[in-house]
Design an enzyme around this catalytic site. Structure first.
Site, mmCIF file in Angstrom:
data_model
loop_
_atom_site.group_PDB
_atom_site.id
_atom_site.type_symbol
_atom_site.label_atom_id
_atom_site.label_comp_id
_atom_site.label_asym_id
_atom_site.label_seq_id
_atom_site.Cartn_x
_atom_site.Cartn_y
_atom_site.Cartn_z
ATOM 1 N N ASP A 71 8.716 53.452 31.544
ATOM 2 C CA ASP A 71 9.527 53.227 32.641
ATOM 3 C C ASP A 71 8.634 53.313 33.951
ATOM 4 O OD1 ASP A 71 11.562 53.637 30.923
ATOM 5 O OD2 ASP A 71 12.555 55.413 31.845
ATOM 6 N N HIS A 123 4.759 54.944 25.564
ATOM 7 C CA HIS A 123 5.100 54.244 24.228
ATOM 8 C C HIS A 123 4.483 53.130 23.803
ATOM 9 C CE1 HIS A 123 8.817 56.860 23.585
ATOM 10 N NE2 HIS A 123 8.570 57.196 24.875
ATOM 11 N N SER A 173 1.294 58.715 36.996
ATOM 12 C CA SER A 173 0.583 57.671 37.537
ATOM 13 C C SER A 173 0.823 56.160 37.136
ATOM 14 C CB SER A 173 -0.967 58.133 37.314
ATOM 15 O OG SER A 173 -1.830 57.115 38.074
#
Length: 322
Positions: free
Chosen positions: A90, A147, A254
């Site tokens: 995300d 992921h 980050s």
């Protein structure tokens, strides 16, 4: 003048000590104080706690537990088309596109070295020259687990010590080789789309970088490059991860950089700098499929895009696009 002052602070401030202090504080159990800090954080950054497995902020014993909170399975459905690679995190896309020999775009008008990013490993760099890259920035409001874009067999991991510059519009424009200077963990995978590197880049107050196969990689920060290798295929000791599976996480976050071999994937056409990303949404498609999948990220509500951009220090890039 203000930007010059902010940039000077990046060089002057004791970033390592600030990072250690942030990591120490985020790991402490402080009862009502921990809940208060989390509640203020959720309100300020507009964190959507309805997506979390545990939406009640009182259920988190430490700030770190909250920061790496898992999501409910159904909120990030995975694109199951085998020819589609999915987003690893995300966040917001900082830059993306073609790697020009040894050059990767850092910001408008600024490049950095592929080989330097890979800690001088020219053999690994050769795998990705003229390939494709995507740089994803995770803002404080984001889910901070990373992921897999596709199925992969882990072949190599390199820990590279480095600086801890903040990652934002100002540093991207003014700190040469920003991502090749910051601390990072390079993970190299064999995939059905050729070799793929997924690089977790540290920054100021990123308390730790972890992987699911090795646990915490940093800290400790010992100042030396470390390298691990794993066998291929189904050999004993190999590490296989599935598309959409968690591979790592940031405790305070980050940037994730993905590198793909030349001629293997095409990025989804709708993606551009400052596109908002959600894990398991389409990122790229194979170049070797006879029928191009209808791969397109699901549209996001305007308020979600606005909240993501508000939380991201990369939004200043819009000024360069006027």
């Amino acid at each position: 003048m203000l930007n010059s002052f902010k940039l000077s602070l990046q060089y002057i401030l004791p970033k390592l000590w600030l990072t250690r202090l942030a990591g120490w504080g985020a790991s402490k159990r402080a009862g009502w104080l921990t809940k208060l800090v989390i509640d203020l954080f959720v309100k300020y950054y507009k964190v959507d706690m309805k997506e979390a497995q545990k939406p009640d902020t009182a259920s988190y014993r430490t700030f770190n537990e909250f920061f790496v909170r898992p999501l409910r399975d159904e909120v990030r459905p995975i694109d199951t088309d085998p020819n589609v690679l999915v987003m690893p995190a995300d966040g917001v896309i900082s830059q993306l596109g073609k790697i020009e020999e040894d050059k990767i775009l850092q910001a408008k008008g600024h490049n950095y070295s592929l080989e330097a990013l890979l800690a001088g490993n020219y053999l690994m760099a050769d795998l990705f020259r003229n390939g494709t890259f995507v740089t994803t920035y995770l803002s404080p409001r984001d889910y901070h687990r990373v992921h897999m874009p596709c199925n992969g067999i882990l072949r190599e991991m390199i820990y590279v010590p480095g600086d801890l510059f903040s990652v934002n519009h100002l540093t991207a424009q003014n700190v040469p080789n920003l991502f090749a200077r910051n601390e990072r963990v390079i993970c190299l995978f064999d995939t059905e789309f050729g070799p793929m590197a997924q690089i977790l880049v540290g920054a100021t107050i990123v308390g730790s970088i972890e992987t699911v196969w090795a646990g915490t990689i940093t800290p400790p920060r010992e100042g030396i490059i470390k390298r691990w290798t794993w066998p291929a295929g189904e050999n004993d000791g190999s590490v296989a991860l599935l598309k959409g599976q968690e591979m790592g996480r940031f405790k305070l976050g980050s940037t994730v950089i993905n590198l793909f071999a030349p001629g293997k994937v095409n990025l989804v056409e709708q993606l551009e700098s400052l596109s908002v990303t959600k894990i398991c949404q389409p990122l790229a498609v194979s170049t070797e499929t006879f029928v191009t999948p209808d791969a397109e990220p699901a549209p996001l509500p305007a308020e979600e895009i606005e909240a993501e951009h508000d939380a991201s220090p990369l939004v200043d890039d819009k000024k360069d696009q006027v």
